[in-house]
Design a protein around this motif. Structure first.
Motif, PDB file in Angstrom:
ATOM      1  N   PRO A 522       0.805  -1.229   0.000  1.00 40.71           N
ATOM      2  CA  PRO A 522       0.000   0.000   0.000  1.00 40.71           C
ATOM      3  C   PRO A 522       0.835   1.276   0.000  1.00 40.71           C
ATOM      4  N   ARG A 523       1.997   1.257   0.660  1.00 38.61           N
ATOM      5  CA  ARG A 523       2.829   2.465   0.709  1.00 38.61           C
ATOM      6  C   ARG A 523       3.419   2.804  -0.658  1.00 38.61           C
ATOM      7  N   ARG A 524       3.541   1.823  -1.537  1.00 37.37           N
ATOM      8  CA  ARG A 524       4.121   2.058  -2.863  1.00 37.37           C
ATOM      9  C   ARG A 524       3.061   2.259  -3.938  1.00 37.37           C
ATOM     10  N   LEU A 525       1.780   2.121  -3.574  1.00 36.21           N
ATOM     11  CA  LEU A 525       0.731   2.193  -4.584  1.00 36.21           C
ATOM     12  C   LEU A 525       0.723   3.524  -5.331  1.00 36.21           C
ATOM     13  N   PRO A 526       0.816   4.691  -4.662  1.00 39.51           N
ATOM     14  CA  PRO A 526       0.832   5.957  -5.429  1.00 39.51           C
ATOM     15  C   PRO A 526       1.985   6.035  -6.426  1.00 39.51           C
ATOM     16  N   ALA A 527       3.181   5.580  -6.001  1.00 40.85           N
ATOM     17  CA  ALA A 527       4.329   5.635  -6.908  1.00 40.85           C
ATOM     18  C   ALA A 527       4.147   4.705  -8.102  1.00 40.85           C
ATOM     19  N   VAL A 528       3.552   3.550  -7.870  1.00 36.19           N
ATOM     20  CA  VAL A 528       3.322   2.605  -8.968  1.00 36.19           C
ATOM     21  C   VAL A 528       2.313   3.168  -9.952  1.00 36.19           C
ATOM     22  N   LEU A 529       1.274   3.801  -9.444  1.00 36.91           N
ATOM     23  CA  LEU A 529       0.227   4.317 -10.322  1.00 36.91           C
ATOM     24  C   LEU A 529       0.710   5.452 -11.217  1.00 36.91           C
ATOM     25  N   VAL A 530       1.679   6.216 -10.766  1.00 40.12           N
ATOM     26  CA  VAL A 530       2.152   7.341 -11.582  1.00 40.12           C
ATOM     27  C   VAL A 530       3.285   6.940 -12.518  1.00 40.12           C
ATOM     28  N   ASP A 531       3.842   5.749 -12.337  1.00 41.76           N
ATOM     29  CA  ASP A 531       4.896   5.261 -13.226  1.00 41.76           C
ATOM     30  C   ASP A 531       4.232   4.567 -14.407  1.00 41.76           C
ATOM     31  N   TRP A 532       3.883   5.331 -15.413  1.00 38.65           N
ATOM     32  CA  TRP A 532       3.067   4.849 -16.523  1.00 38.65           C
ATOM     33  C   TRP A 532       3.720   3.667 -17.239  1.00 38.65           C
ATOM     34  N   LYS A 533       5.007   3.745 -17.496  1.00 42.26           N
ATOM     35  CA  LYS A 533       5.687   2.693 -18.240  1.00 42.26           C
ATOM     36  C   LYS A 533       5.698   1.382 -17.463  1.00 42.26           C
ATOM     37  N   ALA A 624     -18.692  -7.440  -2.876  1.00 42.34           N
ATOM     38  CA  ALA A 624     -18.408  -8.265  -1.703  1.00 42.34           C
ATOM     39  C   ALA A 624     -19.445  -9.375  -1.528  1.00 42.34           C
ATOM     40  N   VAL A 625     -20.713  -9.017  -1.584  1.00 41.59           N
ATOM     41  CA  VAL A 625     -21.769 -10.006  -1.333  1.00 41.59           C
ATOM     42  C   VAL A 625     -21.800 -11.057  -2.434  1.00 41.59           C
ATOM     43  N   PHE A 626     -21.670 -10.621  -3.676  1.00 43.94           N
ATOM     44  CA  PHE A 626     -21.698 -11.554  -4.789  1.00 43.94           C
ATOM     45  C   PHE A 626     -20.527 -12.522  -4.699  1.00 43.94           C
ATOM     46  N   ARG A 627     -19.370 -12.013  -4.311  1.00 43.67           N
ATOM     47  CA  ARG A 627     -18.190 -12.868  -4.202  1.00 43.67           C
ATOM     48  C   ARG A 627     -18.382 -13.934  -3.128  1.00 43.67           C
ATOM     49  N   HIS A 628     -18.921 -13.558  -1.982  1.00 41.07           N
ATOM     50  CA  HIS A 628     -19.121 -14.540  -0.919  1.00 41.07           C
ATOM     51  C   HIS A 628     -20.256 -15.505  -1.252  1.00 41.07           C
ATOM     52  N   ALA A 756     -12.595  -2.583  -6.221  1.00 42.11           N
ATOM     53  CA  ALA A 756     -11.577  -3.609  -6.451  1.00 42.11           C
ATOM     54  C   ALA A 756     -10.240  -3.188  -5.851  1.00 42.11           C
ATOM     55  N   LEU A 757      -9.864  -1.920  -6.021  1.00 42.84           N
ATOM     56  CA  LEU A 757      -8.625  -1.428  -5.418  1.00 42.84           C
ATOM     57  C   LEU A 757      -8.672  -1.517  -3.894  1.00 42.84           C
ATOM     58  N   CYS A 758      -9.830  -1.192  -3.337  1.00 36.81           N
ATOM     59  CA  CYS A 758      -9.983  -1.268  -1.878  1.00 36.81           C
ATOM     60  C   CYS A 758      -9.848  -2.703  -1.389  1.00 36.81           C
ATOM     61  N   ALA A 759     -10.507  -3.642  -2.060  1.00 40.45           N
ATOM     62  CA  ALA A 759     -10.439  -5.041  -1.647  1.00 40.45           C
ATOM     63  C   ALA A 759      -9.019  -5.577  -1.775  1.00 40.45           C
ATOM     64  N   MET A 760      -8.307  -5.198  -2.836  1.00 37.40           N
ATOM     65  CA  MET A 760      -6.950  -5.696  -3.044  1.00 37.40           C
ATOM     66  C   MET A 760      -5.976  -5.165  -2.010  1.00 37.40           C
ATOM     67  N   ASN A 761      -6.182  -3.951  -1.539  1.00 36.31           N
ATOM     68  CA  ASN A 761      -5.238  -3.327  -0.617  1.00 36.31           C
ATOM     69  C   ASN A 761      -5.672  -3.413   0.841  1.00 36.31           C
ATOM     70  N   LEU A 762      -6.971  -3.343   1.104  1.00 31.87           N
ATOM     71  CA  LEU A 762      -7.456  -3.302   2.486  1.00 31.87           C
ATOM     72  C   LEU A 762      -8.339  -4.481   2.852  1.00 31.87           C
ATOM     73  N   GLY A 763      -8.945  -5.123   1.859  1.00 35.55           N
ATOM     74  CA  GLY A 763      -9.798  -6.266   2.138  1.00 35.55           C
ATOM     75  C   GLY A 763     -11.275  -5.968   1.923  1.00 35.55           C
ATOM     76  N   TYR A 764     -12.051  -7.029   1.875  1.00 31.77           N
ATOM     77  CA  TYR A 764     -13.488  -6.890   1.625  1.00 31.77           C
ATOM     78  C   TYR A 764     -14.220  -6.249   2.803  1.00 31.77           C
ATOM     79  N   SER A 765     -13.702  -6.405   4.006  1.00 30.45           N
ATOM     80  CA  SER A 765     -14.352  -5.772   5.152  1.00 30.45           C
ATOM     81  C   SER A 765     -14.302  -4.252   5.020  1.00 30.45           C
ATOM     82  N   ALA A 766     -13.144  -3.730   4.610  1.00 28.62           N
ATOM     83  CA  ALA A 766     -13.046  -2.287   4.382  1.00 28.62           C
ATOM     84  C   ALA A 766     -13.949  -1.855   3.234  1.00 28.62           C
TER      85      ALA A 766
END
Length: 832
Positions: A522-533, A624-628, A756-766
């Motif tokens: 999660p700490r590197r997500l902003p840097a990854v998103l701006v590195d287009w290549k 979330a509900v559909f997945r479970h 999807a970004l929230c679930a991947m980084n924080l989980g379905y509960s978040a």
């Protein structure tokens, strides 16, 4: 043949919804096979983007679809959606695959997505027109819309077996059939006649094209990702994926699933070459029983038989793979799955592990994903229910005390696999997990062995002898961890503390965040998103989500600004008219009209915010509900259509229950339902993951009933909000309805990417907590009931309908509609 307008409207809307869902699922399969799994997820949002574009277009240009040409234009739009579907599927299939990282690929991908969005935009425009001009029938209209969508899901389950391109051709037929229903509804006196020739052309054309492909196949994907066309021997579609098999070479035919997973089918006379996961038999030799999870082409089953195993249980979740292994490739593989030593189970492996009373000496979980798919981040959005702390714990619980669990992954995943397995062992009671682990690698794959009891010195020596004999590289051992990071990961309870500077996320995946292949901290997500290549080359999943979020957000912002732009344009037009007038009386009238627009601004803003909130909330909770619910349903290859039918039908019934709610009471009912959904989302954030895991030990029928209750409860509540909101807006500003519909759809598309970004980084509960906040926003922005709402009788509604129809026939738009304001005459359904 003549039908009443009500029947024509309802039947046409149901057919449109059926075609939309069928096309959405077909395109999901096609894009997944051609472009990769992330694009399959993005394709799910195309129908929402299209619906938003259609609604916004109708708001800007209401004269496109209005009485007396309502049914005629809806018939034309449906026919054109059929033609656009044919054009899009031919374009995609004939052009072939593309890689996001390839030079010059982005314009082509943009063209593909634009072409595939056109049918959804045309059908969205027709549906927005139906809502705009039949608001009084919204509960029934909404029910038939969702029932039609559920029928599209069932049709997809059947059509996909014939191939996703043919399923798309079937969707084109349903679009054209919707045009037929609208055409029949246009034959009422006073209505403009629909273009019957156009409708008939696309009905016959789509049927002929589908029949031609069945008789002499002409619509095939031009090329597949990571396969060579001249080497492909077989293409077969299942409900889940596209399965291809290469021509046999060196005694093996490679079976591929969507180009990202590969599993060899070995000739009956061939000897399985050594692989790292064969380490499972280094300690127990021919002692069993053995469980192979993800049997695929049967290579690991053959390896178990080669080791002398006499009792092998093979679990496979894809019925299409089983059909091939017991059909076309049965003789080639020596009828592997029919051998007396092999017991095949079709279904979910974790559910099987939770239910079976058997204890195994060896459990092997091979990873079929290709090294290229892992390196490019193509599987970042794919959930892995097996590679979680709870998942490995379920398999460790099915081991005999001396039994071993072997999990294989691409070589670059070893550190995270170590942290994951150590956490599962620690949860199972191991005091020093590192003493229970051993790993070896070869050909860019690593297998990690775990045992419930510590490995003795003689066990480690036996494993090393096995590695030397089969030329496998030792990657981890209790006394030789190879690297300090691996030593810390196997010993520490906190993976972040063990490797604080790691460039990859090494924290163990859980059932709440089951994304093993997503490894961006999660700490590197902003840097990854701006590195287009780097984003295009190494994180294609994130790239697809970012593109979806950017496009949906821009379209949402533009749509949200339309009322202000329309009001400004209206003021400019009125001032121009006032300046051109020679009388002094016209100017005061113009000045008096302006405050009305300003006074209506706050209720209008609340209406738009309410629809945006319920659209985003539905998308977030659905993720979330559909997945479970899919986890609960024990229907191999059919859980998706089953869950879709339950959700859509229950949502339609929830909308139908609002039919008796008076417009004056709709505001209070909307607020209460939104608050109930917020509370339910908060409860789900706490209990949904434990509930799903607990249910894995239940029999199929109780689990299915639990899934039905979960989906139906959410559907009934969420499905009631749209008709209630339509009641409120239709009573105050019916011209705003298309824009409300547009913002709801576009907000849902943006929420899918954010969720999807929230679930991947924080989980379905978040994710569920975020959905709860969204529904609280909906409860706070419920538009107020219009003064006198509910007092309009049927006669007045019909008179208002006739007044608007007559005015439109004379060429005059309803008052205020050109500027997006409330017409002077309330409007009801244009049906009889």
């Amino acid at each position: 043949m003549r039908v009443c307008q009500r029947s024509g409207l309802f039947s046409g809307v149901a057919a449109l919804a059926c075609a939309t869902v069928l096309l959405e699922i077909a395109l999901t399969r096609i894009h997944g096979a051609l472009f990769g799994q992330p694009h399959a997820f993005v394709t799910l949002a195309l129908s929402l983007v299209g619906a938003g574009l259609g609604g916004a277009l109708l708001y800007v240009a209401p004269s496109l679809v209005r009485p007396p040409a309502l049914f005629a234009r809806m018939a034309a739009l449906s026919a054109l959606a059929s033609g656009a579907t044919l054009a899009a599927i031919i374009l995609v299939a004939q052009r072939g695959p593309a890689s996001v990282s390839a030079p010059g690929s982005l314009p082509w991908l943009a063209l593909v997505y634009a072409a595939c969005t056109v049918p959804f935009a045309l059908s969205g425009l027709a549906l927005a027109a139906a809502i705009r001009h039949a608001a009084a029938e919204m509960p029934r209209l909404y029910l038939l819309d969702l029932v039609g969508g559920s029928l599209g899901g069932l049709a997809a389950a059947a059509a996909l077996r014939a191939g996703a391109p043919r399923a798309a051709l079937a969707a084109a037929i349903f679009f054209a059939v919707a045009g037929v229903f609208f055409f029949l509804g246009s034959r009422r006196e006073g209505e403009q006649r629909a273009p019957g020739g156009l409708v008939a052309t696309f009905v016959l054309g789509s049927v002929v094209l589908l029949a031609g492909d069945v008789g002499a196949p002409w619509l095939r994907l031009a090329g597949l990702r990571r396969t060579t066309p001249d080497r492909t021997e077989l293409e077969a579609w299942s409900e889940r994926s596209l399965i291809t098999v290469d021509r046999p070479r060196a005694g093996a035919a490679m079976l591929r699933i969507d180009g990202v997973a590969a599993s060899p089918i070995l000739d009956a006379k061939a000897t399985p070459p050594p692989q790292p996961e064969d380490i499972a038999y280094a300690l127990h030799r021919d002692q069993g029983p053995t469980l192979v999870v993800g049997a695929g082409g049967g290579r690991d089953v053959r390896a178990a038989l080669k080791a002398g195993q006499k009792d092998v249980v093979a679990v496979e979740s894809d019925g299409g793979v089983v059909a091939l292994m017991r059909g076309k490739y049965a003789e080639f593989s020596g009828r592997l799955y029919d051998k007396p030593e092999v017991h095949l189970e079709l279904g979910d492996a974790r559910s099987f592990a939770r239910r079976t009373p058997l204890l195994f000496r060896n459990i092997v979980i091979p990873s079929p994903e290709t090294a290229e798919a892992a390196a490019t981040g193509a599987l970042a959005l794919s959930e892995s229910r097996l590679a979680t702390v709870e998942g490995l714990g379920d398999f460790l619980a099915r081991l005999l005390p001396e039994g071993t669990l072997v999990v294989s992954r691409p070589e670059g995943d070893l550190e995270r696999l170590l942290a994951l397995t150590a956490a599962a062992l620690r949860r199972a009671g191991a005091a020093e997990p590192k003493d229970h682990l051993f790993a070896c690698s070869a050909a860019q794959r690593t297998a990690l062995l775990a045992r419930r009891t510590p490995l003795a010195r003689e066990d480690i020596d036996a494993l090393r002898r096995h590695c030397r004999r089969h030329k496998l590289a030792e990657a981890f051992a209790p006394d030789r961890p190879q690297t300090p990071t691996r030593a810390r990961l196997a010993a520490a309870a906190d993976a972040r503390a063990a490797a604080p500077d790691a460039t990859s996320d090494l924290t163990p995946p859980t059932d709440d965040r089951p994304f093993f292949s997503y490894a961006v901290p999660p700490r590197r997500l902003p840097a990854v998103l701006v590195d287009w290549k780097a984003l295009r080359a190494e994180h294609t999943g994130l790239f697809a989500l970012s593109a979806l979020l950017a496009v949906a957000s821009v379209l949402f912002a533009i749509a949200a600004l339309l009322p202000r732009l329309a009001a400004r344009a209206g003021r400019v037009l009125r001032r121009g008219a006032a300046a051109a007038s020679a009388t002094d009386a016209a100017a005061p009238a113009t000045d008096a009209a302006a405050p009305a627009t300003d006074a209506a601004a706050p209720p209008r803003a609340r209406a738009l915010a309410f629809f945006a909130a319920i659209g985003a909330g539905f998308a977030l909770v659905e993720l979330a509900v559909f997945r479970h619910a899919l986890l609960l349903l024990d229907l191999p290859s059919h859980e998706l259509p089953a869950a879709l039918v339950i959700l859509l039908v229950s949502a339609g019934l929830g909308g139908l229950l609002t039919a008796r709610v008076a417009p004056s009471a709709a505001a209070g009912a909307s607020a209460r339902v939104a608050e109930a959904l917020a509370a339910a989302a908060a409860l789900g954030a706490v209990g949904l993951v434990p509930l799903a895991r607990w249910s894995l030990g239940l029999a199929s029928i109780p689990r299915a009933l639990l899934a039905v209750v979960l989906l139906a409860a959410f559907g009934l509540l969420a499905g009631s909000l749209v008709p209630l909101g339509v009641k409120l807006v239709a009573a105050a500003a019916p011209a705003l309805l298309p824009l409300c519909w547009a913002l709801s759809a576009l907000a849902g598309a943006a929420a899918m990417a954010l969720g999807a970004l929230c679930a991947m980084n924080l989980g379905y509960s978040a994710l569920l907590l975020g959905a709860g906040l969204t529904y609280l926003l909906a409860a706070a922005t419920v538009p107020p009931a219009a003064a006198g709402a509910g007092a309009l009788g049927d006669a007045e509604r019909e008179r208002g309908w006739r007044d608007e129809r007559d005015g439109a026939a004379a060429g005059a738009p309803p008052a205020g509609e050109a500027a997006g304001e409330r017409p002077d005459v309330p409007e009801a359904a244009p049906i009889a």
